[in-house]
Design an enzyme around this catalytic site. Structure first.
Site, PDB file in Angstrom:
ATOM      1  CG  ASP A 156      63.715  22.771 -56.506  1.00 44.71           C
ATOM      2  OD1 ASP A 156      62.567  22.839 -57.015  1.00 44.71           O
ATOM      3  OD2 ASP A 156      64.321  21.689 -56.340  1.00 44.71           O
ATOM      4  CG  ASP A 177      57.348  12.257 -58.872  1.00 43.68           C
ATOM      5  OD1 ASP A 177      57.271  11.385 -57.985  1.00 43.68           O
ATOM      6  OD2 ASP A 177      58.425  12.785 -59.199  1.00 43.68           O
TER       7      ASP A 177
END
Length: 236
Positions: free
Chosen positions: A81, A157
């Protein structure tokens, strides 16, 4: 300087036929990997979303597969994306060379969390940062050998940003983002998309970083003038 080229590898998590058919029928010359793992997710809390665990599992599998090839020194991680700037790969190529020279750099990211149009203007400026931003970044073989054996089950992350992983090292990030996300619909359920992420500025100018002197970003060159500016800054 000039052109840079990279092999593209697409890794799909799951078996959605629309994705696999697109790759096979339209992009058959691109290396395509498919991750299928239906084993139960072992979550820290039962109420957590499955998606963050599945994402971390897919990342770990895909990176492990890529580094099975002993000729791969580093890879660029891009999610599906992201829209990328015209000089994204020049930026990463130059950053990878700096990482090779400077062990205090552990990755290069394409994203600036503060990359709003009224806050950024110079597409040629790159900074050292203690914060791992993601959204387009480099994983090296050396770093994977360090992180792979302890890769997390979820929230990869956030895990990367923790001191045991970062170990005091810095990453490079641009002033003007080299990626922007159009992922309003996805695992994060559009969190912060309308209020922040959708407003980020994407660089449109081609900067050939590979032909420029980027040595100012080496720690020994970067820290003294940076600390001098900080010391001279007015206290507010």
């Amino acid at each position: 300087g000039g052109s840079v080229s990279f092999e593209v590898v697409v890794s799909q998590d799951g078996t959605m036929e629309g994705v696999s058919n697109l790759m096979k029928n339209k992009f058959g010359d691109i290396r395509f990997m498919q991750h299928v793992d239906n084993s139960p997710l072992i979550k820290a809390n039962p109420g957590e979303m499955d998606s963050y665990y599945k994402i971390a599992r897919h990342y770990g599998w895909a990176l492990g597969k890529l580094f099975e090839d002993q000729n791969v020194p580093w890879v660029i991680v891009l999610e599906d994306d992201l829209e990328v700037a015209p000089d994204l790969f020049h930026y990463f190529a130059a950053g990878a060379e700096l990482m090779r020279q400077d062990p205090t750099l552990w990755t290069v990211t394409a994203w600036n969390d503060n990359g709003l149009p009224h806050l950024v203007q110079d597409p040629e400026t790159v900074y050292r940062s203690d914060f791992f931003a993601g959204l387009g970044w480099i994983m090296t073989r050396e770093l994977w050998s360090e992180l792979g054996p302890k890769w997390p089950k979820a929230y990869w992350d956030d895990w990367m940003r923790e001191p045991p992983q970062r170990k005091g090292r810095s990453c490079l990030r641009p002033e003007v983002p080299r990626t922007v996300t159009f992922g309003q619909i996805g695992s994060s359920q559009g969190q912060f998309f309308a209020s922040h992420l959708s407003k980020m500025k994407l660089n449109t100018k081609l900067i050939d970083f590979t032909s420029r002197d980027m040595s100012y970003l080496l720690k020994s060159n970067y820290d003294p003038p940076f600390l001098k500016r900080v010391a001279a800054a007015p206290v507010v």
